[in-house]
Each structure stands twice: as C-alpha cells, then as structure tokens.
Scaffold this active site. Sequence first.
Site, PDB file in Angstrom:
ATOM      1  N   TYR A  45     -12.928   5.648 -14.105  1.00  0.00           N
ATOM      2  CA  TYR A  45     -12.937   4.462 -13.226  1.00  0.00           C
ATOM      3  C   TYR A  45     -13.637   3.276 -13.906  1.00  0.00           C
ATOM      4  O   TYR A  45     -13.143   2.152 -13.900  1.00  0.00           O
ATOM      5  CB  TYR A  45     -13.649   4.861 -11.931  1.00  0.00           C
ATOM      6  CG  TYR A  45     -13.778   3.796 -10.870  1.00  0.00           C
ATOM      7  CD1 TYR A  45     -12.728   3.534  -9.997  1.00  0.00           C
ATOM      8  CD2 TYR A  45     -14.965   3.078 -10.716  1.00  0.00           C
ATOM      9  CE1 TYR A  45     -12.860   2.581  -8.999  1.00  0.00           C
ATOM     10  CE2 TYR A  45     -15.098   2.126  -9.725  1.00  0.00           C
ATOM     11  CZ  TYR A  45     -14.050   1.877  -8.868  1.00  0.00           C
ATOM     12  OH  TYR A  45     -14.191   0.921  -7.879  1.00  0.00           O
ATOM     13  N   GLY A  46     -14.799   3.554 -14.504  1.00  0.00           N
ATOM     14  CA  GLY A  46     -15.563   2.479 -15.149  1.00  0.00           C
ATOM     15  C   GLY A  46     -14.787   1.871 -16.303  1.00  0.00           C
ATOM     16  O   GLY A  46     -14.757   0.639 -16.467  1.00  0.00           O
ATOM     17  N   ARG A  68     -13.809   3.490   3.018  1.00  0.00           N
ATOM     18  CA  ARG A  68     -13.753   4.953   2.828  1.00  0.00           C
ATOM     19  C   ARG A  68     -14.215   5.315   1.415  1.00  0.00           C
ATOM     20  O   ARG A  68     -14.678   6.422   1.180  1.00  0.00           O
ATOM     21  CB  ARG A  68     -12.353   5.490   3.116  1.00  0.00           C
ATOM     22  CG  ARG A  68     -11.310   5.063   2.092  1.00  0.00           C
ATOM     23  CD  ARG A  68      -9.951   5.671   2.399  1.00  0.00           C
ATOM     24  NE  ARG A  68      -8.994   5.324   1.354  1.00  0.00           N
ATOM     25  CZ  ARG A  68      -7.756   5.778   1.306  1.00  0.00           C
ATOM     26  NH1 ARG A  68      -7.309   6.593   2.243  1.00  0.00           N
ATOM     27  NH2 ARG A  68      -6.941   5.420   0.327  1.00  0.00           N
ATOM     28  N   LYS A  85     -11.961  -0.217 -14.823  1.00  0.00           N
ATOM     29  CA  LYS A  85     -12.460  -1.441 -14.181  1.00  0.00           C
ATOM     30  C   LYS A  85     -12.937  -2.455 -15.222  1.00  0.00           C
ATOM     31  O   LYS A  85     -12.757  -3.667 -15.048  1.00  0.00           O
ATOM     32  CB  LYS A  85     -13.594  -1.100 -13.207  1.00  0.00           C
ATOM     33  CG  LYS A  85     -13.122  -0.435 -11.919  1.00  0.00           C
ATOM     34  CD  LYS A  85     -12.092  -1.277 -11.193  1.00  0.00           C
ATOM     35  CE  LYS A  85     -11.971  -0.969  -9.714  1.00  0.00           C
ATOM     36  NZ  LYS A  85     -10.850  -1.693  -9.094  1.00  0.00           N
ATOM     37  N   SER A  93     -15.544  -3.731 -11.106  1.00  0.00           N
ATOM     38  CA  SER A  93     -16.632  -2.997 -10.451  1.00  0.00           C
ATOM     39  C   SER A  93     -17.876  -2.959 -11.320  1.00  0.00           C
ATOM     40  O   SER A  93     -17.786  -2.884 -12.557  1.00  0.00           O
ATOM     41  CB  SER A  93     -16.182  -1.554 -10.180  1.00  0.00           C
ATOM     42  OG  SER A  93     -17.285  -0.765  -9.794  1.00  0.00           O
ATOM     43  N   ASP A 149       0.850  -1.202   0.000  1.00  0.00           N
ATOM     44  CA  ASP A 149       0.000   0.000   0.000  1.00  0.00           C
ATOM     45  C   ASP A 149       0.884   1.250   0.000  1.00  0.00           C
ATOM     46  O   ASP A 149       1.830   1.332   0.775  1.00  0.00           O
ATOM     47  CB  ASP A 149      -0.941   0.041   1.219  1.00  0.00           C
ATOM     48  CG  ASP A 149      -2.209   0.829   0.925  1.00  0.00           C
ATOM     49  OD1 ASP A 149      -3.305   0.244   0.989  1.00  0.00           O
ATOM     50  OD2 ASP A 149      -2.108   2.042   0.617  1.00  0.00           O
ATOM     51  N   ALA A 155     -18.561  -1.494   2.595  1.00  0.00           N
ATOM     52  CA  ALA A 155     -18.464  -0.240   3.335  1.00  0.00           C
ATOM     53  C   ALA A 155     -16.999   0.038   3.647  1.00  0.00           C
ATOM     54  O   ALA A 155     -16.400  -0.599   4.511  1.00  0.00           O
ATOM     55  CB  ALA A 155     -19.274  -0.333   4.625  1.00  0.00           C
TER      56      ALA A 155
HETATM   57  P1  NAI Z   1      -9.795   1.887  -0.009  1.00  0.00           P
HETATM   58  O1  NAI Z   1      -9.543   3.288  -0.437  1.00  0.00           O
HETATM   59  O2  NAI Z   1     -10.048   1.637   1.435  1.00  0.00           O
HETATM   60  O3  NAI Z   1      -8.591   0.940  -0.440  1.00  0.00           O
HETATM   61  C1  NAI Z   1      -7.804   1.153  -1.561  1.00  0.00           C
HETATM   62  C2  NAI Z   1      -6.359   1.051  -1.129  1.00  0.00           C
HETATM   63  O4  NAI Z   1      -5.506   1.128  -2.284  1.00  0.00           O
HETATM   64  C3  NAI Z   1      -5.955   2.203  -0.202  1.00  0.00           C
HETATM   65  O5  NAI Z   1      -5.428   1.692   1.006  1.00  0.00           O
HETATM   66  C4  NAI Z   1      -4.922   2.971  -1.007  1.00  0.00           C
HETATM   67  O6  NAI Z   1      -3.896   3.563  -0.237  1.00  0.00           O
HETATM   68  C5  NAI Z   1      -4.375   1.895  -1.923  1.00  0.00           C
HETATM   69  N1  NAI Z   1      -3.747   2.449  -3.119  1.00  0.00           N
HETATM   70  C6  NAI Z   1      -4.187   3.478  -3.877  1.00  0.00           C
HETATM   71  N2  NAI Z   1      -3.329   3.727  -4.878  1.00  0.00           N
HETATM   72  C7  NAI Z   1      -2.337   2.818  -4.756  1.00  0.00           C
HETATM   73  C8  NAI Z   1      -1.163   2.575  -5.512  1.00  0.00           C
HETATM   74  N3  NAI Z   1      -0.844   3.325  -6.578  1.00  0.00           N
HETATM   75  N4  NAI Z   1      -0.354   1.557  -5.150  1.00  0.00           N
HETATM   76  C9  NAI Z   1      -0.655   0.809  -4.051  1.00  0.00           C
HETATM   77  N5  NAI Z   1      -1.740   1.024  -3.281  1.00  0.00           N
HETATM   78  C10 NAI Z   1      -2.571   2.008  -3.638  1.00  0.00           C
HETATM   79  O7  NAI Z   1     -11.026   1.388  -0.879  1.00  0.00           O
HETATM   80  P2  NAI Z   1     -11.694  -0.069  -1.000  1.00  0.00           P
HETATM   81  O8  NAI Z   1     -13.148   0.140  -1.070  1.00  0.00           O
HETATM   82  O9  NAI Z   1     -11.148  -1.010  -0.021  1.00  0.00           O
HETATM   83  O10 NAI Z   1     -11.232  -0.471  -2.479  1.00  0.00           O
HETATM   84  C11 NAI Z   1     -10.521  -1.669  -2.783  1.00  0.00           C
HETATM   85  C12 NAI Z   1     -10.745  -2.006  -4.235  1.00  0.00           C
HETATM   86  O11 NAI Z   1     -12.113  -2.386  -4.433  1.00  0.00           O
HETATM   87  C13 NAI Z   1     -10.518  -0.850  -5.208  1.00  0.00           C
HETATM   88  O12 NAI Z   1      -9.910  -1.335  -6.383  1.00  0.00           O
HETATM   89  C14 NAI Z   1     -11.904  -0.359  -5.508  1.00  0.00           C
HETATM   90  O13 NAI Z   1     -11.973   0.328  -6.737  1.00  0.00           O
HETATM   91  C15 NAI Z   1     -12.665  -1.673  -5.518  1.00  0.00           C
HETATM   92  N6  NAI Z   1     -14.081  -1.546  -5.342  1.00  0.00           N
HETATM   93  C16 NAI Z   1     -14.611  -1.169  -4.142  1.00  0.00           C
HETATM   94  C17 NAI Z   1     -15.976  -1.082  -3.985  1.00  0.00           C
HETATM   95  C18 NAI Z   1     -16.599  -0.770  -2.675  1.00  0.00           C
HETATM   96  O14 NAI Z   1     -17.851  -0.858  -2.595  1.00  0.00           O
HETATM   97  N7  NAI Z   1     -15.839  -0.436  -1.643  1.00  0.00           N
HETATM   98  C19 NAI Z   1     -16.887  -1.295  -5.121  1.00  0.00           C
HETATM   99  C20 NAI Z   1     -16.251  -1.752  -6.314  1.00  0.00           C
HETATM  100  C21 NAI Z   1     -14.888  -1.860  -6.413  1.00  0.00           C
END
Ligand code: NAI
Length: 300
Positions: A166-167, A201, A170, A153, A39, A199
């Site tokens: 994003y879309g 951030r 993905k 997604s 991360d 759920a």
């Molecule tokens: P989040 O923001 O909590 O987690 C994403 C993590 O990726 C963060 O900790 C961030 O620091 C890290 N990150 C960002 N850019 C980075 C990089 N260049 N290199 C390494 N790490 C990096 O969000 P969440 O919800 O946990 O998202 C996880 C994945 O799930 C994402 O790909 C998101 O697009 C996808 N997603 C989430 C949904 C949701 O309902 N939460 C819905 C659909 C997809």
Amino acid sequence: MSVMHFDGRVAIITGAGGGLGRSHALELARRGARIVVNDVGGSLHGDGVSRDAAQGVVDEIAALGGTAVANHDTVATAEGGQAIVQAALDAFGQVDILVNNAGILRDKAFHKMDPHMIDAVVDVHLKGGLFVSQPAFRVMRENGYGRIVNTTSASGLFGNFGQANYGAAKAGLAGLTRVLALEGQAYGIKVNAIAPIAATRMTAGILGELTIRVGPDSVSPVVAYLCHEECAVSGNIYSVAGGRVARIFVAETAGAVLAELTPEEVRDQLVTIESQDGYHLPTSLDAATAIIAEALAESA
Ligand code: NAI
C-alpha cells in the site's frame, strides 16, 4: 466572498460508493457538478462486487436535487479506466474533474506478504491512478482544462508498518501527481494530491479518540477546492484530516560536495549531508538537476 460552484462541470470520482469518495461526490454534487459515481462495490480487501454501493450514492445525490450516474467498472485495468471515462462522456459529454480515490487494503508484515497481496493493492491504487487518469487526461488536454486529485497516504510518504504494498503504491501516486502537474501545465490541467485521515471502514477501530473529529466530510472541502477552477496550485500534496490542512513536500538538503570520492568521506560528511538548514524545494527533475550543477560549480 464568492461561493465556489461547479455548475456545468463533470466530475468522475472513483471508489465513490462509500467512505471518502461518497463524501467527495456529495460535496461536488451539492455545488452543482454532474457526477460519475464509480465503485465496484467490493469488500475492504477488494473481494466481491456489488452495484448497490455506487447506485446508493447516485440515489442520495438525486435526493439532493443533483445529477449523477453510477459506474461499476474497475479502476485496476486499462479497459476499466477507459470505460469509466467513457461513462462520463456518454452521460454528460465531457470530463472536467477526476478524483482518484478507489482503494483496498491487504496489510501484512513484508516478510509474510504474498504476491497476490502486492498485485491487488498496486493494481487498484497505483495502476488504477494511471489507468483512469490517462483517458481523462487526454480529454482534458484536448479541452484545455482539467483538475485531477489523487489520494495518496502518510503510509507511503512517511512509512507505516505492515503496508509495503500500500505504501509503495501510494508513494507512486505522489510521483504521478508531480509528473502530471508538469505535463498538464500548458493545458490548464492542475493535478494535486491529498493524504487524508478519515473515519471510514478502512480505519475502523484504529483511530481511537480521533474518530469523532475526522469524518469524511471534513476532507471533502479540500478536495472541492483542488477540483475548482479557482484552485491556485498544482503538483502539491496536502495532509487533510478533521479540518486541519497542511502541505507535505519533498525537499532536498543543501548537501555537501565530497572533497574525496570515497565512502569514508560520505561517512565523515553525513552530518552536513543530512542538515536541513537551507534545504531546497525543487519543482521538477530539471530544477533538481540545476541545483546539483550549481553546487558542483560553486565547489569547483
Ligand atoms: P473505503 O473502503 O470506504 O472506500 C474505498 C472505495 O473504493 C470502496 O467503496 C471500494 O468499493 C472502492 N474500490 C475498491 N477497489 C475498487 C476498484 N478496483 N475499482 C473501483 N472502486 C474500487 O475507504 P476510504 O477510507 O474511503 O478510502 C478512500 C481512499 O482514501 C483510498 O484510496 C484510501 O487508500 C485512501 N486513504 C484513506 C485514509 C483514511 O484514513 N480513511 C487514509 C489515507 C488514504
């Protein structure tokens, strides 16, 4: 019923310093996998860096009696992808599992979206998926074993206002999943994708009543299944939220062979072209082409 362990396996989870990635890391670590917690520790929009996010999850895993190392490289460059995979090789000597999960958001209606918003999102999600997968895939191919889970997604698969960048990125990961599943088939590599809702951030304030039902830990068991040697599928995409799991697929309608090659014939045949009766589920471009050839031969 046998319990699914990951003893002896090494997993890289990108973006595992929080949200879904953290939850996947804890689930796999509890079941015996050694983990690279990657991360950059930036903001939701991809600004800034911090080593605390990844290290915090490594500490949580250690507290559970598991084994993990932190990695802070970005997924968004070829060098970063290489460094992430090298971190697994340096710490544990192998890579069996990769979960491409890192992500950011830069939402805006398309007519107002600037080039930086497009680059940043495509770089992290789509190029990130390619750049981390490639060195991992090479190692897996050599070893004759691997599991990759991409995070796509509903935004890209079904559409969502304000998320053109994003879309598109993905949906690209869904394509990557299909291609790598085919390329990995002969080498024991299975590649699948999840389209989660959880759920975190990223979804703060937008899930309403669903929020309490869709913790990240409700998604991770599906990821763990797809990462396990018992995983029976490859090239598939699963909608995962709050314990509900469903398959999302790309299908092709039976279609129509035009009697006359004119736009008017397209207009007049549209109902048949659109009809979902007897749709096909091609498993590759070759399979899709064979279906077309068969339809043309039948109509000749
Ligand atoms: P989040 O923001 O909590 O987690 C994403 C993590 O990726 C963060 O900790 C961030 O620091 C890290 N990150 C960002 N850019 C980075 C990089 N260049 N290199 C390494 N790490 C990096 O969000 P969440 O919800 O946990 O998202 C996880 C994945 O799930 C994402 O790909 C998101 O697009 C996808 N997603 C989430 C949904 C949701 O309902 N939460 C819905 C659909 C997809």
